[in-house]
Write a protein that holds these residues in place. Structure first.
Motif, PDB file in Angstrom:
ATOM      1  N   ASN A 116     -14.133  -1.676  11.504  1.00  0.00           N
ATOM      2  CA  ASN A 116     -13.116  -2.557  10.932  1.00  0.00           C
ATOM      3  C   ASN A 116     -12.076  -1.745  10.170  1.00  0.00           C
ATOM      4  OD1 ASN A 116     -11.611  -4.549   9.716  1.00  0.00           O
ATOM      5  ND2 ASN A 116     -13.245  -5.244   8.343  1.00  0.00           N
ATOM      6  N   ARG A 117     -10.905  -1.615  10.723  1.00  0.00           N
ATOM      7  CA  ARG A 117      -9.861  -0.798  10.099  1.00  0.00           C
ATOM      8  C   ARG A 117      -9.299  -1.422   8.826  1.00  0.00           C
ATOM      9  NH1 ARG A 117      -6.304   1.576  15.232  1.00  0.00           N
ATOM     10  NH2 ARG A 117      -8.065   2.614  16.274  1.00  0.00           N
ATOM     11  N   GLN A 118      -9.638  -2.676   8.584  1.00  0.00           N
ATOM     12  CA  GLN A 118      -9.182  -3.344   7.369  1.00  0.00           C
ATOM     13  C   GLN A 118     -10.133  -3.096   6.197  1.00  0.00           C
ATOM     14  OE1 GLN A 118      -6.148  -4.766   7.417  1.00  0.00           O
ATOM     15  NE2 GLN A 118      -6.134  -4.058   9.549  1.00  0.00           N
TER      16      GLN A 118
END
Length: 206
Positions: A116-118
């Motif tokens: 998850n890049r967030q």
């Protein structure tokens, strides 16, 4: 400054073995009547000399005492109530299977979080340890899990861990992240990673 010889012989110091590692071993002994120096060396992956230094320290602090049936030199030891308290030991109440399931679920959450890049952090190390690794235990405590984090903005540095001094807000963000990763599981206790966790018996979750 004390000489090297002084550091080797002082009973109130741990020159080679981490005090936290020694206490993690004492936590594992909860529910066991007695244990040996060999048990300590096997768990903490250390040699007998370092184990004896650790035992001298632990005995001087009142955390361990010789078991009634054997002499302290190479015999059996007992963890005292004070030792259990300082090691944060709890009464073993979980089945090993339930802890194993919790660790499998945590491993899945770690993988999902890293994708998850967030997410504010990337998990660069995760090791689990505790009495669940001992096959002779009918009931076990929650598993301890050491987690090392890296900020997402440091992603270009593959192993850029959070090692520099942190601000209060950064520390709060890390604690919040670990709480979410734990997902309210009573079978897990997540904490910041330290090198001694990988040196003792453990399970890699990455």
């Amino acid at each position: 400054m004390p000489s090297h010889r002084d550091r080797k012989t002082r009973p109130n110091a741990l020159p080679s073995l981490s005090a936290e590692a020694a206490l993690s071993f004492l936590k594992d002994t909860k529910g066991t009547l007695a244990w040996t120096t060999r048990d300590l060396t096997d768990t903490l992956k250390t040699n007998r000399r370092e184990a004896e230094q650790a035992l001298a320290f632990l005995q001087a602090q009142g955390y361990v005492q010789p078991a009634p049936k054997g002499p302290a030199s190479g015999g059996e030891w007992m963890t005292t109530p004070a030792g259990e308290t300082v090691a944060a030991a709890k009464a073993p109440r979980f089945t090993r299977e339930s802890v194993e399931q919790a660790l499998i679920a945590l491993k899945d959450r770690i993988q999902a979080s890293n994708k998850n890049r967030q997410a504010p952090f990337r998990i660069t190390d995760a090791v689990a340890f505790g009495d669940f690794l001992l096959s002779d235990r009918a009931r076990v405590q929650s598993a301890d899990v050491g987690v090392r984090l890296a900020r997402r903005e440091d992603a270009k540095q593959k192993n850029a861990a959070v090692t520099e001094p942190r601000s209060a807000s950064e520390a709060k963000a890390e604690r919040s992240f670990l709480r979410e990763l734990r997902a309210k599981s009573t079978h897990l206790a997540l904490r910041p990673y330290a090198d001694w966790m990988r040196q003792r018996t453990h399970r890699d979750l990455l």
